[in-house]
Write an enzyme that holds these catalytic residues in place. Structure first.
Site, PDB file in Angstrom:
ATOM      1  N   ARG A  64      62.049  32.897  47.922  1.00 36.47           N
ATOM      2  CA  ARG A  64      61.292  33.509  46.824  1.00 36.47           C
ATOM      3  C   ARG A  64      61.412  32.718  45.529  1.00 36.47           C
ATOM      4  O   ARG A  64      60.593  32.887  44.619  1.00 36.47           O
ATOM      5  CB  ARG A  64      61.717  34.974  46.645  1.00 36.47           C
ATOM      6  CG  ARG A  64      61.221  35.858  47.776  1.00 36.47           C
ATOM      7  CD  ARG A  64      61.642  37.295  47.557  1.00 36.47           C
ATOM      8  NE  ARG A  64      63.077  37.446  47.591  1.00 36.47           N
ATOM      9  CZ  ARG A  64      63.789  37.718  48.689  1.00 36.47           C
ATOM     10  NH1 ARG A  64      63.181  37.900  49.824  1.00 36.47           N
ATOM     11  NH2 ARG A  64      65.093  37.831  48.631  1.00 36.47           N
ATOM     12  N   GLU A 101      79.278  37.993  51.503  1.00 35.49           N
ATOM     13  CA  GLU A 101      80.052  39.197  51.792  1.00 35.49           C
ATOM     14  C   GLU A 101      80.541  39.168  53.247  1.00 35.49           C
ATOM     15  O   GLU A 101      81.671  39.484  53.545  1.00 35.49           O
ATOM     16  CB  GLU A 101      79.176  40.417  51.531  1.00 35.49           C
ATOM     17  CG  GLU A 101      79.993  41.663  51.319  1.00 35.49           C
ATOM     18  CD  GLU A 101      79.116  42.826  50.904  1.00 35.49           C
ATOM     19  OE1 GLU A 101      77.910  42.618  50.714  1.00 35.49           O
ATOM     20  OE2 GLU A 101      79.662  43.933  50.794  1.00 35.49           O
TER      21      GLU A 101
HETATM   22  P1  AMP Z   1      73.356  36.731  45.317  1.00 40.62           P
HETATM   23  O1  AMP Z   1      73.880  35.471  45.945  1.00 40.62           O
HETATM   24  O2  AMP Z   1      74.177  37.934  45.675  1.00 40.62           O
HETATM   25  O3  AMP Z   1      73.150  36.595  43.820  1.00 40.62           O
HETATM   26  O4  AMP Z   1      71.961  37.036  45.988  1.00 40.62           O
HETATM   27  C1  AMP Z   1      70.855  36.390  45.534  1.00 40.62           C
HETATM   28  C2  AMP Z   1      69.815  36.173  46.591  1.00 40.62           C
HETATM   29  O5  AMP Z   1      69.672  37.276  47.493  1.00 40.62           O
HETATM   30  C3  AMP Z   1      68.485  35.969  45.936  1.00 40.62           C
HETATM   31  O6  AMP Z   1      67.852  34.897  46.588  1.00 40.62           O
HETATM   32  C4  AMP Z   1      67.757  37.279  46.116  1.00 40.62           C
HETATM   33  O7  AMP Z   1      66.440  37.028  46.472  1.00 40.62           O
HETATM   34  C5  AMP Z   1      68.479  38.013  47.225  1.00 40.62           C
HETATM   35  N1  AMP Z   1      68.905  39.391  46.888  1.00 40.62           N
HETATM   36  C6  AMP Z   1      70.173  39.832  46.831  1.00 40.62           C
HETATM   37  N2  AMP Z   1      70.246  41.131  46.519  1.00 40.62           N
HETATM   38  C7  AMP Z   1      68.965  41.535  46.341  1.00 40.62           C
HETATM   39  C8  AMP Z   1      68.359  42.789  45.983  1.00 40.62           C
HETATM   40  N3  AMP Z   1      69.068  43.901  45.746  1.00 40.62           N
HETATM   41  N4  AMP Z   1      67.014  42.820  45.879  1.00 40.62           N
HETATM   42  C9  AMP Z   1      66.288  41.715  46.109  1.00 40.62           C
HETATM   43  N5  AMP Z   1      66.785  40.522  46.455  1.00 40.62           N
HETATM   44  C10 AMP Z   1      68.121  40.415  46.575  1.00 40.62           C
END
Ligand code: AMP
Length: 177
Positions: A64, A101
């Site tokens: 995305r 995680e």
């Molecule tokens: P993080 O590494 O936890 O910051 O996760 C970021 C990635 O996971 C991004 O590429 C987001 O598109 C996706 N992502 C994680 N959590 C969500 C959420 N609650 N809603 C939408 N996309 C998420």
């Protein structure tokens, strides 16, 4: 962006409870991307943040991050570079593994995608815990570009993802939840 424009963008993001697993409130930005006016507002908002920063490459994180990232690159007159999941890029790559995680993940970039002269923006649609962006930052940092900026369309502030990102890097987003 005006407060009204930010409210408009936030209002079209669709919340999907318990996707992809129970307990996650998934912010579905496809409802923003499909709305012609909102897509244009998002593009303008991103461009305003980087207009005078001499950006030469925008790096989008699969998948995305490709959407806002390529719109931003084209409007800034910069190049676009994909950061991808393993095995997708055809030429020589550099990669970085990171903990999630559950288990680990890896991201890759073409070895010749950026040079030490580049000023880069690493872009993704959403900041959650920050693990993905931190890995992307460390990958890009190892290639020694002149400057690195970090940017998202939106962030989930309550997860405090900014805390894991480097303190000396400018982190921006258009809106938060
Ligand atoms: P993080 O590494 O936890 O910051 O996760 C970021 C990635 O996971 C991004 O590429 C987001 O598109 C996706 N992502 C994680 N959590 C969500 C959420 N609650 N809603 C939408 N996309 C998420």
């Amino acid at each position: 962006m005006t407060q009204q424009e930010i409210t408009k963008l936030k209002g079209v993001v669709r919340n999907i409870p318990d996707f992809p697993v129970a307990g996650v409130q998934f912010k579905d930005l496809t409802t923003l991307f499909k709305d012609a006016e909102c897509l244009q507002l998002m593009e303008q908002g991103l461009v305003e943040l980087f207009r005078d920063k001499g950006v030469t490459k925008v790096l989008g994180i699969e998948s995305r991050g490709f959407i806002g990232g390529s719109l931003l690159a084209a409007r800034l007159g910069a190049g676009f570079v994909p950061i991808r999941k393993p095995g997708k890029l055809p030429a020589e790559t550099v990669s970085k593994s990171y903990s999630k995680e559950y288990g680990t993940d890896t991201i890759e970039i073409h070895k010749d995608a950026i040079t030490t002269e580049d000023v880069v923006v690493i872009h993704d649609d959403l900041l959650a815990t920050g693990g993905t962006m931190l890995a992307a930052y460390e990958l890009v940092k190892s290639m020694n570009p002149r400057a690195i900026y970090i940017n998202f369309v939106c962030e989930l502030s309550f997860l405090e993802g900014r805390k894991v990102l480097p303190k000396d890097v400018e982190v921006t987003s258009l809106f938060d939840f």
